[in-house]
Design a protein around this motif. Structure first.
Motif, PDB file in Angstrom:
ATOM      1  N   GLU A  19       0.834  -1.199   0.000  1.00  0.00           N
ATOM      2  CA  GLU A  19       0.000   0.000   0.000  1.00  0.00           C
ATOM      3  C   GLU A  19       0.867   1.248   0.000  1.00  0.00           C
ATOM      4  OE1 GLU A  19      -2.931   2.120   3.209  1.00  0.00           O
ATOM      5  OE2 GLU A  19      -3.458   0.074   2.615  1.00  0.00           O
ATOM      6  N   GLN A  20       1.951   1.227   0.804  1.00  0.00           N
ATOM      7  CA  GLN A  20       2.835   2.392   0.880  1.00  0.00           C
ATOM      8  C   GLN A  20       3.489   2.679  -0.458  1.00  0.00           C
ATOM      9  OE1 GLN A  20       3.212   4.387   3.717  1.00  0.00           O
ATOM     10  NE2 GLN A  20       4.198   5.757   2.250  1.00  0.00           N
ATOM     11  N   LEU A  21       3.865   1.633  -1.190  1.00  0.00           N
ATOM     12  CA  LEU A  21       4.499   1.834  -2.487  1.00  0.00           C
ATOM     13  C   LEU A  21       3.523   2.467  -3.474  1.00  0.00           C
ATOM     14  CD1 LEU A  21       6.955   1.503  -4.317  1.00  0.00           C
ATOM     15  CD2 LEU A  21       6.155  -0.821  -4.849  1.00  0.00           C
ATOM     16  N   PHE A  22       2.258   2.055  -3.436  1.00  0.00           N
ATOM     17  CA  PHE A  22       1.254   2.681  -4.290  1.00  0.00           C
ATOM     18  C   PHE A  22       1.132   4.170  -3.970  1.00  0.00           C
ATOM     19  CE2 PHE A  22      -0.262  -1.516  -5.512  1.00  0.00           C
ATOM     20  CZ  PHE A  22      -0.775  -1.294  -6.780  1.00  0.00           C
ATOM     21  N   VAL A  23       1.085   4.510  -2.686  1.00  0.00           N
ATOM     22  CA  VAL A  23       0.935   5.912  -2.284  1.00  0.00           C
ATOM     23  C   VAL A  23       2.159   6.720  -2.696  1.00  0.00           C
ATOM     24  CG1 VAL A  23       0.773   7.461  -0.286  1.00  0.00           C
ATOM     25  CG2 VAL A  23      -0.653   5.404  -0.385  1.00  0.00           C
ATOM     26  N   ASP A  24       3.343   6.193  -2.429  1.00  0.00           N
ATOM     27  CA  ASP A  24       4.570   6.914  -2.778  1.00  0.00           C
ATOM     28  C   ASP A  24       4.679   7.117  -4.293  1.00  0.00           C
ATOM     29  OD1 ASP A  24       5.271   7.010  -0.112  1.00  0.00           O
ATOM     30  OD2 ASP A  24       6.654   5.298  -0.221  1.00  0.00           O
ATOM     31  N   THR A  25       4.303   6.108  -5.068  1.00  0.00           N
ATOM     32  CA  THR A  25       4.362   6.221  -6.518  1.00  0.00           C
ATOM     33  C   THR A  25       3.333   7.228  -7.025  1.00  0.00           C
ATOM     34  OG1 THR A  25       5.087   3.914  -6.672  1.00  0.00           O
ATOM     35  CG2 THR A  25       4.261   4.941  -8.688  1.00  0.00           C
ATOM     36  N   ALA A  26       2.146   7.223  -6.416  1.00  0.00           N
ATOM     37  CA  ALA A  26       1.119   8.198  -6.793  1.00  0.00           C
ATOM     38  C   ALA A  26       1.606   9.622  -6.534  1.00  0.00           C
ATOM     39  CB  ALA A  26      -0.168   7.928  -6.022  1.00  0.00           C
ATOM     40  N   LEU A  27       2.266   9.843  -5.418  1.00  0.00           N
ATOM     41  CA  LEU A  27       2.798  11.174  -5.124  1.00  0.00           C
ATOM     42  C   LEU A  27       3.846  11.574  -6.154  1.00  0.00           C
ATOM     43  CD1 LEU A  27       3.122  11.033  -1.225  1.00  0.00           C
ATOM     44  CD2 LEU A  27       1.701  12.618  -2.544  1.00  0.00           C
ATOM     45  N   ARG A  28       4.663  10.627  -6.547  1.00  0.00           N
ATOM     46  CA  ARG A  28       5.692  10.925  -7.556  1.00  0.00           C
ATOM     47  C   ARG A  28       5.064  11.278  -8.900  1.00  0.00           C
ATOM     48  NH1 ARG A  28       8.015   7.532 -11.114  1.00  0.00           N
ATOM     49  NH2 ARG A  28       7.361   5.661  -9.980  1.00  0.00           N
ATOM     50  N   LEU A  29       4.042  10.537  -9.287  1.00  0.00           N
ATOM     51  CA  LEU A  29       3.390  10.809 -10.564  1.00  0.00           C
ATOM     52  C   LEU A  29       2.666  12.152 -10.547  1.00  0.00           C
ATOM     53  CD1 LEU A  29       1.908   7.292 -11.448  1.00  0.00           C
ATOM     54  CD2 LEU A  29       3.943   8.390 -12.412  1.00  0.00           C
ATOM     55  N   LEU A  30       2.041  12.465  -9.430  1.00  0.00           N
ATOM     56  CA  LEU A  30       1.337  13.747  -9.322  1.00  0.00           C
ATOM     57  C   LEU A  30       2.305  14.926  -9.427  1.00  0.00           C
ATOM     58  CD1 LEU A  30      -1.226  12.913  -6.499  1.00  0.00           C
ATOM     59  CD2 LEU A  30      -1.795  13.629  -8.826  1.00  0.00           C
ATOM     60  N   ALA A  31       3.534  14.713  -8.985  1.00  0.00           N
ATOM     61  CA  ALA A  31       4.524  15.799  -9.002  1.00  0.00           C
ATOM     62  C   ALA A  31       5.107  16.048 -10.377  1.00  0.00           C
ATOM     63  CB  ALA A  31       5.647  15.491  -8.017  1.00  0.00           C
ATOM     64  N   GLN A  32       4.911  15.126 -11.297  1.00  0.00           N
ATOM     65  CA  GLN A  32       5.468  15.302 -12.634  1.00  0.00           C
ATOM     66  C   GLN A  32       4.673  16.340 -13.405  1.00  0.00           C
ATOM     67  OE1 GLN A  32       5.602  11.421 -14.439  1.00  0.00           O
ATOM     68  NE2 GLN A  32       7.120  10.642 -13.007  1.00  0.00           N
ATOM     69  N   GLU A  33       5.358  17.245 -14.049  1.00  0.00           N
ATOM     70  CA  GLU A  33       4.713  18.351 -14.764  1.00  0.00           C
ATOM     71  C   GLU A  33       4.404  17.957 -16.208  1.00  0.00           C
ATOM     72  OE1 GLU A  33       7.052  21.837 -14.416  1.00  0.00           O
ATOM     73  OE2 GLU A  33       6.910  21.966 -12.234  1.00  0.00           O
ATOM     74  N   ASP A  34       3.649  16.876 -16.377  1.00  0.00           N
ATOM     75  CA  ASP A  34       3.311  16.451 -17.736  1.00  0.00           C
ATOM     76  C   ASP A  34       1.826  16.587 -18.019  1.00  0.00           C
ATOM     77  OD1 ASP A  34       2.270  14.438 -16.190  1.00  0.00           O
ATOM     78  OD2 ASP A  34       3.630  12.882 -16.903  1.00  0.00           O
ATOM     79  N   GLY A  35       1.072  17.047 -16.995  1.00  0.00           N
ATOM     80  CA  GLY A  35      -0.349  17.302 -17.195  1.00  0.00           C
ATOM     81  C   GLY A  35      -1.206  16.060 -17.331  1.00  0.00           C
ATOM     82  N   GLN A  36      -0.641  14.868 -17.124  1.00  0.00           N
ATOM     83  CA  GLN A  36      -1.406  13.642 -17.318  1.00  0.00           C
ATOM     84  C   GLN A  36      -2.227  13.252 -16.090  1.00  0.00           C
ATOM     85  OE1 GLN A  36       0.631  10.337 -19.201  1.00  0.00           O
ATOM     86  NE2 GLN A  36       2.201  11.709 -20.003  1.00  0.00           N
ATOM     87  N   GLY A  37      -1.880  13.785 -14.933  1.00  0.00           N
ATOM     88  CA  GLY A  37      -2.631  13.450 -13.740  1.00  0.00           C
ATOM     89  C   GLY A  37      -2.400  12.015 -13.310  1.00  0.00           C
TER      90      GLY A  37
END
Length: 240
Positions: A25-43
């Motif tokens: 579960e923690q890996l999913f959350v950490d990865t989601a935070l990383r993806l949200l931080a990317q400035e590619d507009g994909q969400g």
């Protein structure tokens, strides 16, 4: 009926994914935070999250009931990071001020996640623990239960509201953010006193302050009000 989410120990995947990671579960959350931080507009999406982890999209549902459940877990993680390492000093005002600044900073460290989660109530372990701490500080300081809840409500909403406001600015494209910040100098500072006397008189202070978060000042105002209220209550008790 929603899908049953099994315990972390029961759903732990021992075999690494294609990315060489053991899912949790923690890996999913950490990865989601990383993806949200990317400035590619994909969400954020189930498919994008699965691709980043090297697993099938359906795997998410072994850990969460869906994307909304993951969103709540992200908000709880931001609160966990906010209070990590914090220790009470017994001085209620300084303790609340430190907690408020920590919450604000935790959300600002992940502006896209802040905008996504700050308005939610997760009911998860770290959010509940933080609420218990804040109410405990206020009640121990001498506030009655009704006043403790009222101040707690204002304190939490103010912290999160400023976090969203400031995070929304940070989440803007860099060119838009820089243009907004420059506006105080390129427009406001040039307004003539004949037509805008108050802006003209205070323009240098506007330039100095308006691109800095007002949260610390607003927090101090809230705590000033709470401190004055507590002094009035204690004074009234002492007069009896």
């Amino acid at each position: 009926m929603g899908k049953r989410v099994v315990t972390e120990a029961d759903r732990q995947r021992r075999r690494p994914t294609r990315q060489g990671q053991v899912l949790s579960e923690q890996l999913f959350v950490d990865t989601a935070l990383r993806l949200l931080a990317q400035e590619d507009g994909q969400g954020l999406s189930v498919r994008r999250l699965a691709a980043a982890l090297g697993t099938d999209p359906s795997t998410l549902y072994r850990y969460f009931r869906g994307m909304d459940d993951l969103t709540l877990a992200i908000g709880d993680e931001l609160m966990r990071r906010a209070v990590a390492g914090w220790r009470a000093t017994g001085r209620w005002r300084s303790d609340l001020r430190e907690l408020g600044l920590r919450v604000h900073a935790s959300y600002l460290a992940h502006p896209q996640a802040a905008v996504l989660t700050a308005s939610r109530v997760s009911g998860r372990i770290h959010e509940v623990a933080a609420d218990e701490v804040i109410l405990g500080i206020l009640r121990t300081a001498g506030f009655g239960d009704r006043d403790a809840v009222r101040i707690y409500h204002a304190f939490v909403d103010q912290s999160l509201a400023f976090a969203v406001l400031d995070a929304a600015s940070l989440a803007l494209p860099r060119t838009a953010r820089e243009a907004d910040e420059a506006m105080w100098q390129t427009t406001y500072a040039r307004l003539p006193a004949a037509t805008h006397p108050h802006i003209a008189a205070t323009s240098r202070h506007l330039i100095a302050h308006m691109n800095i978060s007002a949260y610390p000042s607003a927090l101090d105002m809230l705590l000033d009000s709470a401190q004055a209220q507590l002094a009035d209550v204690q004074g009234a008790v002492g007069d009896q």
